[in-house]
Design a protein around this motif. Structure first.
Motif, PDB file in Angstrom:
ATOM      1  N   THR A  99     -87.904  54.342  67.527  1.00 52.93           N
ATOM      2  CA  THR A  99     -86.870  53.500  66.930  1.00 52.93           C
ATOM      3  C   THR A  99     -85.489  53.880  67.434  1.00 52.93           C
ATOM      4  OG1 THR A  99     -88.208  53.231  64.930  1.00 52.93           O
ATOM      5  CG2 THR A  99     -85.869  52.719  64.756  1.00 52.93           C
ATOM      6  N   THR A 261     -82.259  51.082  61.164  1.00 55.38           N
ATOM      7  CA  THR A 261     -83.660  51.342  60.840  1.00 55.38           C
ATOM      8  C   THR A 261     -83.922  52.840  60.712  1.00 55.38           C
ATOM      9  OG1 THR A 261     -84.372  49.353  62.016  1.00 55.38           O
ATOM     10  CG2 THR A 261     -86.042  51.012  61.592  1.00 55.38           C
ATOM     11  N   SER A 295     -89.782  42.738  55.180  1.00 60.22           N
ATOM     12  CA  SER A 295     -88.878  42.837  56.315  1.00 60.22           C
ATOM     13  C   SER A 295     -89.154  41.740  57.328  1.00 60.22           C
ATOM     14  CB  SER A 295     -89.015  44.212  56.976  1.00 60.22           C
ATOM     15  OG  SER A 295     -88.298  44.276  58.187  1.00 60.22           O
ATOM     16  N   GLN A 315     -83.921  45.461  58.515  1.00 62.66           N
ATOM     17  CA  GLN A 315     -84.164  46.754  59.140  1.00 62.66           C
ATOM     18  C   GLN A 315     -84.209  47.885  58.119  1.00 62.66           C
ATOM     19  OE1 GLN A 315     -82.800  46.341  63.747  1.00 62.66           O
ATOM     20  NE2 GLN A 315     -81.254  47.117  62.350  1.00 62.66           N
ATOM     21  N   ARG A 318     -87.637  47.684  56.834  1.00 63.65           N
ATOM     22  CA  ARG A 318     -88.571  48.174  57.855  1.00 63.65           C
ATOM     23  C   ARG A 318     -88.535  49.696  57.959  1.00 63.65           C
ATOM     24  NH1 ARG A 318     -88.640  48.869  63.662  1.00 63.65           N
ATOM     25  NH2 ARG A 318     -86.538  48.037  63.952  1.00 63.65           N
ATOM     26  N   GLY A 319     -87.334  50.288  57.931  1.00 64.38           N
ATOM     27  CA  GLY A 319     -87.230  51.730  58.025  1.00 64.38           C
ATOM     28  C   GLY A 319     -87.927  52.428  56.874  1.00 64.38           C
TER      29      GLY A 319
END
Length: 460
Positions: A99, A261, A295, A315, A318-319
């Motif tokens: 990432t 992220t 997400s 994001q 998602r993270g």
């Protein structure tokens, strides 16, 4: 360059368990770190594209075994509640590194030249190669295993995974099976894969422990690792590509836009450790996958003017979703296995994540190729004389004969293509979200585990 590295890496990952038994964990890890460091130097000094491809393949082969050995070592050194923190830390690093790659890579290429992408590996690589042999004591080498090794299975596995990775990486570029080479590598991969699986299940000393798939937790853990690989690598592929193609961002701007992220994933590590000590890991895994679905759903609303601000919420989800997916999957899949099976099983577990990434990227690349044309055609159908907005836009560009100038038509084509491409990115993100949604409800099928007590590292 990318394909050569991934082919070599994906071949050596499942071999890491057997190699660590032969050379011991510390010497294999130190050798891998040293080999990765030296090949980084060679990549920086590459004189043409052919030499770079060769050095990158060598780099992937020499460095690939480090990834699964980190998981194995963590579960050997720590037990009980400590494994929660270990799994959270290792899982975060494993998913955080790719990432943050665009961030670091964008910064390096912006302030310097491309060889420094490899020079930065030298100091930390040498440090690891020196410190690991001094501090790590897990097992001892057993060179006698070389004599009785199943080299036919190794060959079959190398052909199977190498051809599969090539097919996945190059397939979208050559229109898949309409290309003779892609068709041939797909057939070779399939036949070699069947032969390898048969050999591994019937052999006395398999190099990859496929029998571990009989354990429900490990089998489902491999599935979740595969899906998580799709999510991590596909989104890492899609987001920078969107920012580059649609927004025209530089490498550094792309890195800054996706940086959030990693920040949210790091910040969620203490929260995960707190929750994992108090709640069932299966429910935490479901929450993580649900966050990833959320997400991807947010990403489907993407427009051509999205930047760092608009990307912040999806994001962030998602993270945090990555942290809540990877860490419990590692613990549930590997935590209940006895130490004797960890090495061979860990290679297979990590292989599934890389395979998921390869297939996810290939699927997204195919979607971008096919759906962009479809969306463009559908948008173009509405660009006719009955479209009042179009007529109003073209009036200033009409010449004396009443025809639009070539420059105006080119601009119209560019705008249409931009919108078609943006709609296609939305489709790709939706596809990734559907993969997570399809597997989310399988988490309760895993057994709730209490990590087995096991000997300390000093007794090995």
């Amino acid at each position: 360059m990318q394909t050569s590295y991934l082919i070599a890496e994906i071949i050596v990952i499942p071999l890491s368990g057997w190699l660590s038994k032969v050379f011991s964990t510390r010497w294999l890890f130190a050798g891998s770190a040293l080999g990765f460091t030296l090949t980084s130097l060679l990549c920086a000094l590459a004189w043409n594209i052919q030499s770079m491809i060769a050095f990158r393949a060598l780099q992937g082969f020499l460095g690939g075994s480090m990834i699964p050995m980190v998981f194995t070592t963590g579960f050997i050194y720590f037990d009980g509640k400590q494994r929660v923190v270990v799994a959270a830390t290792i899982g975060a690093i494993a998913s955080l590194a790719p990432t943050l790659g665009p961030v670091v890579g964008g910064w390096i290429t912006d302030i310097s030249s491309w060889p420094w992408l490899f020079y930065v590996n030298l100091v930390p690589g040498l440090f690891v190669a020196i410190v690991v042999p001094l501090m790590v004591r897990i097992d001892k080498p057993d060179l006698s295993l070389i004599k009785g090794a199943d080299y036919l299975a190794m060959l079959l596995m190398a052909v199977f995974l190498g051809c599969l990775e090539y097919t996945m990486e190059e397939g979208p570029r050559w229109n898949w099976f309409s290309d003779d080479t892609i068709l041939a590598t797909a057939w070779i991969s399939g036949l070699a894969g069947v032969a390898f699986i048969y050999r591994s299940l019937t052999g006395a000393n398999p190099i990859v422990d496929l029998r571990a798939l009989k354990e429900r937790n490990f089998a489902l853990g491999c599935l979740f690792s595969f899906v998580t690989g799709i999510g991590i690598f596909a989104t890492i592929y899609l987001t920078p590509l969107f920012l580059g193609r649609v927004r025209g961002f530089s490498a550094l701007d792309i890195g800054a836009a996706v940086f959030s992220t990693g920040i949210f994933q790091i910040c969620s590590i203490p929260l995960y450790a707190f929750l994992a000590r108090r709640y069932d890991l299966r429910w935490i895994l479901m929450v993580g996958m649900a966050m990833f679905v959320g997400s991807m759903w947010d990403f489907t609303a993407i427009t051509h003017d999205w930047g760092a601000h608009q990307l912040l919420l999806p994001q962030a989800l998602r993270g945090m979703g990555q942290q809540f997916c990877v860490a419990p999957t590692v613990t549930l899949a590997l935590g209940a296995l006895p130490p004797a099976r960890l090495k061979l099983a860990s290679g297979l577990f990590n292989l599934m994540r890389n395979l998921g990434g390869a297939i996810g990227i290939a699927a997204c690349a195919t979607v971008l190729n096919d759906r962009t044309n479809l969306h463009f055609q559908r948008l173009a159908e509405h660009l006719n004389g009955s479209n009042e907005a179009l007529n109003h836009w073209l009036v200033p560009a009409l010449d004396a004969t009443g025809k639009a100038s070539e420059q105006a038509l080119q601009q119209l084509w560019n705008l249409t293509y931009r919108e078609a491409l943006t709609m296609t990115f939305s489709d790709a993100f939706l596809l990734v979200g559907l993969c997570f949604a399809a597997t989310l409800l399988l988490a309760p099928l895993m057994h709730k585990i209490a990590p087995p007590s096991q000997p300390s590292a000093d007794s090995h």
